[in-house]
Design a protein around this motif. Structure first.
Motif, mmCIF file in Angstrom:
data_model
loop_
_atom_site.group_PDB
_atom_site.id
_atom_site.type_symbol
_atom_site.label_atom_id
_atom_site.label_comp_id
_atom_site.label_asym_id
_atom_site.label_seq_id
_atom_site.Cartn_x
_atom_site.Cartn_y
_atom_site.Cartn_z
ATOM 1 N N SER A 30 1.650 15.550 45.578
ATOM 2 C CA SER A 30 2.353 14.489 44.849
ATOM 3 C C SER A 30 1.370 13.685 44.012
ATOM 4 O O SER A 30 1.653 13.311 42.872
ATOM 5 N N ALA A 31 0.172 13.434 44.588
ATOM 6 C CA ALA A 31 -0.844 12.687 43.851
ATOM 7 C C ALA A 31 -1.270 13.472 42.610
ATOM 8 O O ALA A 31 -1.469 12.900 41.533
ATOM 9 N N LYS A 32 -1.385 14.783 42.743
ATOM 10 C CA LYS A 32 -1.776 15.619 41.596
ATOM 11 C C LYS A 32 -0.689 15.604 40.522
ATOM 12 O O LYS A 32 -0.971 15.441 39.328
ATOM 13 N N LEU A 33 0.572 15.741 40.944
ATOM 14 C CA LEU A 33 1.665 15.758 39.967
ATOM 15 C C LEU A 33 1.710 14.436 39.196
ATOM 16 O O LEU A 33 1.994 14.431 37.988
ATOM 17 N N LEU A 39 5.559 17.013 30.079
ATOM 18 C CA LEU A 39 6.615 17.811 30.726
ATOM 19 C C LEU A 39 6.274 19.298 30.840
ATOM 20 O O LEU A 39 6.448 19.878 31.918
ATOM 21 N N PRO A 40 5.785 19.962 29.779
ATOM 22 C CA PRO A 40 5.513 21.401 29.930
ATOM 23 C C PRO A 40 4.515 21.690 31.050
ATOM 24 O O PRO A 40 4.680 22.644 31.806
ATOM 25 N N ARG A 41 3.480 20.849 31.173
ATOM 26 C CA ARG A 41 2.466 21.067 32.217
ATOM 27 C C ARG A 41 3.054 20.770 33.596
ATOM 28 O O ARG A 41 2.810 21.502 34.556
ATOM 29 N N ARG A 42 3.843 19.700 33.705
ATOM 30 C CA ARG A 42 4.474 19.375 34.998
ATOM 31 C C ARG A 42 5.380 20.520 35.441
ATOM 32 O O ARG A 42 5.374 20.936 36.578
ATOM 33 N N ARG A 43 6.151 21.042 34.504
ATOM 34 C CA ARG A 43 7.105 22.114 34.828
ATOM 35 C C ARG A 43 6.371 23.364 35.293
ATOM 36 O O ARG A 43 6.719 23.975 36.305
ATOM 37 N N LYS A 44 5.312 23.725 34.542
ATOM 38 C CA LYS A 44 4.580 24.942 34.902
ATOM 39 C C LYS A 44 3.883 24.779 36.254
ATOM 40 O O LYS A 44 3.920 25.679 37.093
ATOM 41 N N TRP A 45 3.288 23.616 36.429
ATOM 42 C CA TRP A 45 2.580 23.350 37.691
ATOM 43 C C TRP A 45 3.569 23.445 38.856
ATOM 44 O O TRP A 45 3.277 24.057 39.890
ATOM 45 N N LEU A 46 4.759 22.869 38.671
ATOM 46 C CA LEU A 46 5.773 22.917 39.739
ATOM 47 C C LEU A 46 6.272 24.341 39.994
ATOM 48 O O LEU A 46 6.460 24.748 41.145
#
Ligand SMILES: CC(C)(COP(=O)(O)OP(=O)(O)OC[C@H]1O[C@@H](n2cnc3c(N)ncnc32)[C@H](O)[C@@H]1OP(=O)(O)O)[C@@H](O)C(=O)NCCC(=O)NCCS
Length: 232
Positions: A30-33, A39-46
C-alpha cells in the motif's frame, strides 16, 4: 517447468481505475502504491500484483495465505520477489510483466531456477526501434518477415526483455548483446502450447552470469506475445 497467470483489467472494476479493494495489498505494498501518481503506472503495477498473488496462492505448500499477507516487492535492481507474512521470503523466483490491459506473473516449478517473463503487444513499431535495439541479424529477420512483421518484432523484443529479466539486469545490458532467432531446438520438458526460441548472450558480454542451458519459450495469445526464459 513454470506456471504463469494472466490478469485482465476487466476482471475487476477497481483495476481500470488504479484502485484497490480491501484485503488485497499488504501494508508495504500500500505504501508503494501511494507513491505511484500516474494512472497507467498504478494500473500496471496492480495488474502485476494481482497476477502474482493468484499464482503464489496456488503454489504454496499448505493453506494458501491471504492476499494481504503476500507482498510482491522489488529489490534495488527492480527484480521482484515475494515475502509471505509469518513465513519469510518465498524461495521461488518470480517475474512480472504488464501492459495497459493485462498483467502476467510467472514462477518456475523448481526452486533453483531463475526466470524472466515478458508480455508485448503485437502492433506496428517504427524502424528506428529495430535500428536502435536489434542486432543486424535480427534486423534481417524483420526485413524478411513480410506481413508477419509486427509479430516478429514483438517476438524479438519480448525474448530480449525476458532474458534481461532472467539475468536481473534490465536495460543495464545493451539489448544488442542478446541475439534472438525466431525458432530454437526442441527440448525435453518444453511446456505444451509453447514454442522454443533461441536467444544467445553474445561473447562480448561475458561478465554476465548466463545460465547454461537457458531455455526460452514463447506463445501468441490474442494480440500479445508471451515469452518466458528459464535457467539455473
Ligand atoms: C526490466 C525491463 C526490461 C522492464 O521492461 P518493461 O517492458 O518496461 O516492463 P514490463 O512490464 O515487461 O516489466 C516490468 C517489471 O519488470 C521487473 N523488473 C524490473 N527491473 C528488473 C530487473 N533488473 N530484473 C528483473 N526484473 C525486473 C519488475 O517486476 C517490473 O514490474 P514492477 O515494477 O511492477 O514490479 C526494463 O529494464 C526496462 O526498462 N525496459 C524498457 C523497455 C525497452 O526500452 N526495451 C527495449 C528492448 S528491445
Amino acid at each position: 517447468m513454470f506456471r504463469h497467470v494472466l490478469v485482465h483489467v476487466g476482471e475487476h472494476p477497481s483495476l481500470a481505475a488504479g484502485q484497490v479493494w480491501p484485503g488485497l495489498l499488504s501494508p508495504r505494498e500500500s505504501a508503494k502504491l501511494a507513491e505511484l501518481a500516474l494512472l497507467p503506472r498504478r494500473r500496471k503495477w496492480l495488474l502485476g500484483r494481482v497476477a502474482a498473488k493468484r499464482l503464489v496462492r496456488s503454489m504454496v505448500d499448505g493453506p494458501a495465505p491471504a492476499d494481504v499477507d503476500i507482498s510482491v516487492l522489488n529489490r534495488a535492481s527492480g527484480e521482484p520477489y515475494v515475502y509471505i507474512e509469518g513465513r519469510g521470503e518465498w524461495e521461488f523466483a518470480i517475474s512480472l510483466s504488464h501492459r495497459s490491459e493485462i498483467g502476467m506473473a510467472a514462477v518456475p516449478k523448481q526452486r533453483e531456477l531463475r526466470i524472466g517473463a515478458d508480455l508485448e503487444t503485437i502492433e506496428p513499431r517504427a524502424l528506428a526501434l529495430v535500428r536502435q535495439f536489434f542486432t543486424d541479424g535480427e534486423a534481417a529477420l524483420v526485413a524478411a518477415s513480410g506481413q508477419a512483421r509486427d509479430e516478429v518484432v514483438a517476438r524479438i523484443w519480448s525474448a530480449k526483455e525476458a532474458v534481461l529479466k532472467l539475468l536481473g539486469l534490465g536495460l543495464r545490458l545493451d539489448t544488442r548483446a542478446i541475439e534472438v532467432s525466431l525458432a530454437g531446438p526442441s527440448f525435453v520438458g518444453c511446456p505444451a502450447g509453447w514454442e522454443p526460441i533461441e536467444a544467445k548472450v553474445l561473447a562480448a558480454s561475458t561478465a554476465v552470469d548466463v545460465p547454461s542451458p537457458m531455455h526460452v519459450v514463447w506463445r501468441r495469445e490474442g494480440g500479445y506475445v508471451l515469452t518466458v526464459a528459464l535457467g539455473v
